[in-house]
Write a protein that holds these residues in place. Structure first.
Motif, PDB file in Angstrom:
ATOM      1  N   ARG A  90      45.471  -5.210   2.677  1.00  0.00           N
ATOM      2  CA  ARG A  90      44.722  -4.558   3.755  1.00  0.00           C
ATOM      3  C   ARG A  90      45.490  -3.365   4.317  1.00  0.00           C
ATOM      4  N   HIS A  91      46.770  -3.263   3.994  1.00  0.00           N
ATOM      5  CA  HIS A  91      47.632  -2.214   4.542  1.00  0.00           C
ATOM      6  C   HIS A  91      48.090  -1.220   3.473  1.00  0.00           C
ATOM      7  N   ARG A  92      47.441  -1.244   2.327  1.00  0.00           N
ATOM      8  CA  ARG A  92      47.780  -0.299   1.254  1.00  0.00           C
ATOM      9  C   ARG A  92      47.693   1.114   1.816  1.00  0.00           C
ATOM     10  N   GLY A  93      48.747   1.898   1.555  1.00  0.00           N
ATOM     11  CA  GLY A  93      48.790   3.268   2.037  1.00  0.00           C
ATOM     12  C   GLY A  93      49.397   3.422   3.422  1.00  0.00           C
ATOM     13  N   HIS A  94      49.619   2.324   4.112  1.00  0.00           N
ATOM     14  CA  HIS A  94      50.229   2.370   5.444  1.00  0.00           C
ATOM     15  C   HIS A  94      51.741   2.212   5.335  1.00  0.00           C
TER      16      HIS A  94
END
Length: 85
Positions: A28-32
Motif C-alpha cells: 500500500r506504500h509502494r513509491g512512498h
C-alpha cells in the motif's frame, strides 16, 4: 525468517496474547518513503493481552517496542499499533 514472522514470534513470547495479528501493508506504500522492493517495511499489529492491564497507551507502546528490540525496529519503516487487554 520474514519480518512479519519475527514480529509475531517476539510479541507472542513477550505477552502471551489472546489475540495477535500482524499485517504487512508494505504494498500500500509502494513509491512512498521507506518502501523497499519485496516489502516487509510497513506493518499493522493488533494485539490483546492481559499483560497490558493497567498500563497507559504510551506504556503499552513502549512495552511492544522493547519486545521487538532496536534492531528489528530499525528495519521497519512504519509500525501501526492497536494494543489492548
Amino acid at each position: 525468517m520474514r519480518v512479519e514472522d519475527e514480529i509475531k514470534h517476539s510479541l507472542q513470547g513477550a505477552f502471551n496474547p489472546s489475540e495477535l495479528s500482524v499485517i504487512d501493508e508494505s504494498e500500500r506504500h509502494r513509491g512512498h518513503a521507506g518502501y523497499r522492493e519485496g516489502g516487509q517495511t510497513h506493518f499493522r499489529v493488533r494485539i490483546r493481552s492481559q499483560a497490558f492491564c493497567g498500563q497507559s497507551r504510551l506504556a503499552r507502546q513502549r512495552a511492544v517496542h522493547e519486545a521487538l528490540g532496536a534492531q528489528m525496529l530499525a528495519n521497519i519503516h512504519a509500525l501501526t499499533l492497536d494494543i489492548d487487554t
